[in-house]
Design an enzyme around this catalytic site. Structure first.
Site, PDB file in Angstrom:
ATOM      1  N   ASP A  75      10.249  -4.576   9.360  1.00  0.00           N
ATOM      2  CA  ASP A  75       9.134  -4.511  10.314  1.00  0.00           C
ATOM      3  C   ASP A  75       9.055  -5.898  10.950  1.00  0.00           C
ATOM      4  OD1 ASP A  75       6.838  -2.736  11.259  1.00  0.00           O
ATOM      5  OD2 ASP A  75       5.734  -4.517  10.677  1.00  0.00           O
ATOM      6  N   CYS A 124       0.834  -1.198   0.000  1.00  0.00           N
ATOM      7  CA  CYS A 124       0.000   0.000   0.000  1.00  0.00           C
ATOM      8  C   CYS A 124       0.874   1.255   0.000  1.00  0.00           C
ATOM      9  CB  CYS A 124      -0.913  -0.009   1.228  1.00  0.00           C
ATOM     10  SG  CYS A 124      -1.959   1.454   1.319  1.00  0.00           S
ATOM     11  N   GLY A 157       3.795   4.250   3.412  1.00  0.00           N
ATOM     12  CA  GLY A 157       3.474   3.007   2.706  1.00  0.00           C
ATOM     13  C   GLY A 157       3.678   1.814   3.619  1.00  0.00           C
ATOM     14  N   LYS A 158       3.395   0.642   3.153  1.00  0.00           N
ATOM     15  CA  LYS A 158       3.592  -0.580   3.945  1.00  0.00           C
ATOM     16  C   LYS A 158       3.441  -1.792   3.041  1.00  0.00           C
ATOM     17  CE  LYS A 158       4.234  -1.788   8.282  1.00  0.00           C
ATOM     18  NZ  LYS A 158       5.090  -1.041   9.223  1.00  0.00           N
ATOM     19  N   THR A 159       4.146  -2.866   3.393  1.00  0.00           N
ATOM     20  CA  THR A 159       3.947  -4.151   2.731  1.00  0.00           C
ATOM     21  C   THR A 159       3.652  -5.199   3.787  1.00  0.00           C
ATOM     22  OG1 THR A 159       5.455  -3.607   0.928  1.00  0.00           O
ATOM     23  CG2 THR A 159       5.058  -5.941   1.309  1.00  0.00           C
TER      24      THR A 159
END
Ligand code: NAD
Length: 398
Positions: free
Chosen positions: A134, A48, A93-95
């Site tokens: 993360d 995202c 953002g992030k995965t």
């Protein structure tokens, strides 16, 4: 983010609300890869890029079996506010990859990371999305991403020998401790007489406890997934951190103290509680049992909105995640800057940038909170949204 509520304090144009209520880009990817003779992974990854008005989308890669699209989106959005609040030129953002890599060998995990790079190569190559570690990923995985792209600045959280930053590993904990110390000063708490319980003894929790000990706080309680320890006279967290590694990461065998049930740590009679493990651990079911007058959110989203209402009524002061745990992303910015300029950064400079960004943001947050008579979280959100809205205006998006 409750933009309607924030809109009571600042002007948010309706076009901005539309842009901020949903992500700019969201990708759902099917991962289908044979890792070796025995292992075949079929799963889903979510990427995202929530908002890039202030810069490329910055945010970690999470490997966890319970990852889902909504959580990934929420964490990506959180990064938008965090980077805006502390004034670094990134968006959010992030995965999230739905996978449990606990039993994986390093080689097996590397195959998975390489496959992920293959799937999001466009976003990485053009610098639209800059990942970091993360939960479930680490510096080695970031080195793999660099190895696959050959672009030093396309990923942060790399090992120092591979373009990483001295001080990045401990950066989030450093920032949490600095923010806690500023809050203590603001509320006239003497560190030597202030007791702290830290939930989680991974990267963030262990370094938070380490730096709090350096600052003279009395860390009386620590927990991890295996259990919790309580020592009223205070734990030597420098020694604990060393022993923890030597003793094969077994918390209980490292400290001579009272062993308590894992979740009882949250209810200990301490001044400051620091959740530094998973999200959503303080809920409407346990909020009324929390005795600490102050909560510092080292984890992302550890307090649910329902719990926060209860805590606000009880007069508990919460230092929000977007301020308290921003040390990691501040250091990531320094690493990205280093990669782009080709310079080298001493550890002390990393610490100095973190401390100064957290201090400036803290001052802004308490000033807004005092002026508008609102809790710290709302004040932090007001400042962050304002920054993003102004950036969108600067870019002609509104
Ligand atoms: P980590 O995997 O290194 O450590 C997590 C720790 O929490 C471990 O010690 C684990 O045993 C413990 N734990 C898990 N469930 C627990 C429970 N129910 N009770 C007590 N302990 C429990 O993860 P991390 O990198 O330290 O991240 C922790 C939190 O901080 C996450 O919410 C993450 O999103 C957030 N965060 C991390 C960073 C970073 O730079 N690593 C930056 C910002 C925010």
């Amino acid at each position: 983010m409750d933009l309607k509520r924030i809109g009571q304090f600042i002007d948010i144009p309706s076009t901005a609300v539309c842009l901020l209520e949903r992500p700019e880009k969201e990708i759902t990817l099917a991962i289908n890869i044979r890792v070796n003779q025995e292992k075949h992974i079929q799963t889903t990854a979510y990427v995202c890029l929530y908002n890039t008005a202030r810069g490329p989308a910055k945010g970690g890669i999470r490997f966890h079996p319970e990852v889902n699209l909504l959580e990934t989106r929420k964490l990506a959005e959180l990064m938008v506010w965090k980077t805006a609040l502390v004034g670094i030129p990134f968006g959010g953002g992030k995965t999230g990859v739905m996978v449990d890599t606990l039993g994986f060998t390093r080689a097996e995990k590397t195959v998975l990371v390489k496959e992920l790079v293959h799937l999001i190569r466009n976003e990485l190559n053009c610098g639209d999305y800059i990942p970091a570690p993360d939960m479930g990923t680490d510096a080695h995985d970031m080195a793999t991403i660099f190895g696959e792209t050959h672009i030093l600045e396309c990923v942060t959280g790399k090992p120092p020998r591979v373009g990483g930053l001295p001080g990045r590993e401990e950066a989030t904990g450093r920032g949490v401790a600095t923010a806690t110390s500023l809050m203590a000063q603001q509320h006239r708490l003497d560190p030597a007489k202030t007791t702290v319980a830290v939930q989680g003894f991974g990267n963030v929790g262990s370094w938070t406890a380490y730096f709090l000990h350096s600052l003279g706080f009395k860390v009386t309680g620590i927990s991890d997934i295996t259990g919790a320890c309580f020592l009223p006279q205070g734990i030597d967290t420098h020694k604990l951190k060393k022993d923890f590694c030597i003793n094969g990461n077994n918390l209980a065998s490292c400290i001579d103290c009272t062993k308590i049930k894992r979740d009882e740590l949250l209810e200990q009679p301490v001044d400051i509680l620091i959740p530094a493990a998973a999200g959503g651990i303080i809920t409407k079911n346990n909020a009324h049992k929390i005795e600490a007058k102050y909560i510092v959110e080292a984890a992302n989203n550890p307090v649910t909105p329902e719990a926060e209402e209860i805590l606000n009524e009880r007069g508990t002061i919460i230092l929000p995640d977007i301020l308290a745990n921003a040390g990691g992303v501040i250091a990531s910015y320094v690493e990205w800057r280093q990669a782009r300029s080709g310079s080298l950064t001493p550890r002390e400079e990393t610490y100095q940038v973190i401390d100064s960004a957290i201090t400036d943001s803290f001052k802004e947050v308490i000033a807004i909170a005092a002026e508008k008579k609102i809790p710290y979280r709302l004040a932090a959100e007001v400042k962050a949204v304002q920054e993003v809205v102004e950036a969108m205006k600067d870019r002609g998006w509104l």
